[in-house]
Design a protein around this motif. Structure first.
Motif, PDB file in Angstrom:
ATOM      1  N   CYS A 205      54.585  36.438  39.550  1.00  0.00           N
ATOM      2  CA  CYS A 205      54.697  37.785  40.132  1.00  0.00           C
ATOM      3  C   CYS A 205      54.358  37.680  41.740  1.00  0.00           C
ATOM      4  O   CYS A 205      53.768  36.891  41.974  1.00  0.00           O
ATOM      5  CB  CYS A 205      53.784  38.789  39.463  1.00  0.00           C
ATOM      6  SG  CYS A 205      52.117  38.791  39.536  1.00  0.00           S
ATOM      7  N   SER A 206      54.882  38.915  42.373  1.00  0.00           N
ATOM      8  CA  SER A 206      54.694  38.686  43.645  1.00  0.00           C
ATOM      9  C   SER A 206      53.404  39.363  44.014  1.00  0.00           C
ATOM     10  O   SER A 206      52.682  40.366  43.170  1.00  0.00           O
ATOM     11  CB  SER A 206      55.721  39.497  44.379  1.00  0.00           C
ATOM     12  OG  SER A 206      55.417  40.942  43.981  1.00  0.00           O
ATOM     13  N   PRO A 207      52.658  39.369  45.309  1.00  0.00           N
ATOM     14  CA  PRO A 207      51.483  40.281  45.444  1.00  0.00           C
ATOM     15  C   PRO A 207      51.799  41.624  45.523  1.00  0.00           C
ATOM     16  O   PRO A 207      50.835  42.164  45.317  1.00  0.00           O
ATOM     17  CB  PRO A 207      51.240  39.533  46.928  1.00  0.00           C
ATOM     18  CG  PRO A 207      52.527  39.059  47.605  1.00  0.00           C
ATOM     19  CD  PRO A 207      53.120  38.434  46.370  1.00  0.00           C
ATOM     20  N   GLY A 242      43.418  39.120  49.374  1.00  0.00           N
ATOM     21  CA  GLY A 242      42.957  40.269  49.795  1.00  0.00           C
ATOM     22  C   GLY A 242      43.020  41.337  48.690  1.00  0.00           C
ATOM     23  O   GLY A 242      41.924  42.180  48.783  1.00  0.00           O
ATOM     24  N   TYR A 243      43.814  41.538  47.772  1.00  0.00           N
ATOM     25  CA  TYR A 243      43.987  42.692  46.721  1.00  0.00           C
ATOM     26  C   TYR A 243      42.776  42.323  45.676  1.00  0.00           C
ATOM     27  O   TYR A 243      42.111  43.031  45.283  1.00  0.00           O
ATOM     28  CB  TYR A 243      45.119  42.540  46.166  1.00  0.00           C
ATOM     29  CG  TYR A 243      46.275  42.995  47.116  1.00  0.00           C
ATOM     30  CD1 TYR A 243      46.191  43.985  48.098  1.00  0.00           C
ATOM     31  CD2 TYR A 243      47.651  42.383  47.039  1.00  0.00           C
ATOM     32  CE1 TYR A 243      47.305  44.375  48.774  1.00  0.00           C
ATOM     33  CE2 TYR A 243      48.534  42.821  47.938  1.00  0.00           C
ATOM     34  CZ  TYR A 243      48.443  43.706  48.896  1.00  0.00           C
ATOM     35  OH  TYR A 243      49.494  44.243  49.608  1.00  0.00           O
ATOM     36  N   ILE A 244      42.679  40.870  45.411  1.00  0.00           N
ATOM     37  CA  ILE A 244      41.727  40.590  44.398  1.00  0.00           C
ATOM     38  C   ILE A 244      40.265  40.893  44.949  1.00  0.00           C
ATOM     39  O   ILE A 244      39.278  41.499  44.140  1.00  0.00           O
ATOM     40  CB  ILE A 244      41.604  39.101  44.227  1.00  0.00           C
ATOM     41  CG1 ILE A 244      42.888  38.748  43.463  1.00  0.00           C
ATOM     42  CG2 ILE A 244      40.380  38.579  43.232  1.00  0.00           C
ATOM     43  CD1 ILE A 244      43.457  37.293  43.342  1.00  0.00           C
ATOM     44  N   ARG A 245      39.989  40.664  46.105  1.00  0.00           N
ATOM     45  CA  ARG A 245      38.846  41.021  47.057  1.00  0.00           C
ATOM     46  C   ARG A 245      38.525  42.604  46.900  1.00  0.00           C
ATOM     47  O   ARG A 245      37.076  42.830  46.423  1.00  0.00           O
ATOM     48  CB  ARG A 245      38.910  40.784  48.333  1.00  0.00           C
ATOM     49  CG  ARG A 245      37.751  40.827  49.309  1.00  0.00           C
ATOM     50  CD  ARG A 245      38.077  40.477  50.766  1.00  0.00           C
ATOM     51  NE  ARG A 245      39.018  41.341  51.212  1.00  0.00           N
ATOM     52  CZ  ARG A 245      39.881  41.077  52.109  1.00  0.00           C
ATOM     53  NH1 ARG A 245      39.795  39.917  52.874  1.00  0.00           N
ATOM     54  NH2 ARG A 245      40.730  41.666  52.745  1.00  0.00           N
ATOM     55  N   GLU A 246      39.232  43.141  46.586  1.00  0.00           N
ATOM     56  CA  GLU A 246      39.200  44.595  46.591  1.00  0.00           C
ATOM     57  C   GLU A 246      38.653  45.214  45.111  1.00  0.00           C
ATOM     58  O   GLU A 246      38.205  46.283  44.944  1.00  0.00           O
ATOM     59  CB  GLU A 246      40.259  45.647  47.127  1.00  0.00           C
ATOM     60  CG  GLU A 246      40.476  45.263  48.595  1.00  0.00           C
ATOM     61  CD  GLU A 246      41.873  45.795  49.243  1.00  0.00           C
ATOM     62  OE1 GLU A 246      42.396  46.315  48.363  1.00  0.00           O
ATOM     63  OE2 GLU A 246      41.878  45.785  50.416  1.00  0.00           O
TER      64      GLU A 246
END
Length: 267
Positions: A205-207, A242-246
């Motif tokens: 899957c894409s980001p 970056g998304y995981i961090r949030e």
């Protein structure tokens, strides 16, 4: 400090006299199975054998934790997927039970009592009683993205993210409750922390798909499950860190395909 205290302190970004060393995923190899005389499929189906093999993470390797779930199929087996539990040289594999994303999902009300879930729960209790005062006992649950792969098949599930995204999100909301229920049951049996594994790697899957379908789900799991969560995603995840961090998740267990310095910078 005991190894358990060091592991949990570091997981919570606390202070400890040394770095913690352990594994959020399986440490089992064919050599290790030969050494202790416990192998697949028994290690998936017999709670004491599962627990004794997991204990080698501490007794053989000196890790600060133990983790007894060696397969990706436990919840899915409890939900009805046919599973071949493998042998000492073969990992388990299973088959989907639905052919279309539009098929209604049937979640058995007693799925936690099915062997796929009941065996690891008993193994966690054994480990808690036998080594839980010395080392951290880490359980493992799979997120709704992975469960979707298993129940519908990878191809059907991924194509549906493009053709029927609203239905995919509806399915994931249902499967999220499976993840939460299994997580809470593991905590009740003594798990100090949980690995949350979800196969949303770059290969599948894409980001943007992670952001659209999974970021909010992982954030909700962090809020609802009352213990530290270690998110595990295989493969190169640098494009979604970056998304995981949030999400607020306590820890990220990344694949060796992401250079350590790069993962640390992105996180």
């Amino acid at each position: 400090m005991k190894p358990r205290d060091i592991f949990l302190a570091k997981l919570r970004r606390g202070t400890a006299p040394r770095a913690s060393i352990g594994s959020a995923t399986s440490v089992v190899t064919t050599d290790l199975m030969d050494r202790v005389g416990i192998a697949f499929p028994d290690a998936h189906l017999d709670p004491e054998k599962m627990a004794r093999l997991a204990a080698t993470g501490h007794t053989e390797f000196g890790f600060d934790n133990v983790m007894p779930l060696y397969s990706v199929w436990h919840e899915s087996a409890a939900l009805g997927c046919p599973v071949d539990w493998g042998h000492s040289g073969q990992m388990p594999d299973g088959r989907a039970i639905y052919s279309s994303i539009d098929d209604p999902i049937g979640i058995p009300p007693n799925f936690l009592k099915e062997p796929g879930c009941a065996v690891p729960l008993q193994a966690l209790q054994w480990l808690t009683n036998e080594v839980g005062d010395q080392v951290a006992v880490v359980g493992k649950v799979f997120g709704p993205w992975t469960l979707g792969y298993h129940l519908f098949g990878v191809e059907e599930f991924l194509i549906s993210t493009l053709l029927n995204p609203d239905r995919v999100k509806q399915v994931m909301r249902q499967l999220l409750e499976v993840t939460v229920a299994f997580a809470e049951a593991q905590i009740e049996q003594g798990a100090d922390a949980l690995t949350l594994a979800d196969h949303c790697t770059r290969d599948l899957c894409s980001p943007n798909a992670y952001r659209e379908f999974l970021a909010e789900v992982h954030q909700e799991l962090h809020e609802r499950i009352q213990c530290p969560l270690i998110l595990h995603i295989c493969g190169d995840t640098s494009d979604r860190l970056g998304y995981i961090r949030e999400t607020g998740l306590d820890c990220f267990h990344f694949d060796s395909k992401v250079p350590t310095a790069e993962a640390r910078r992105l996180a």
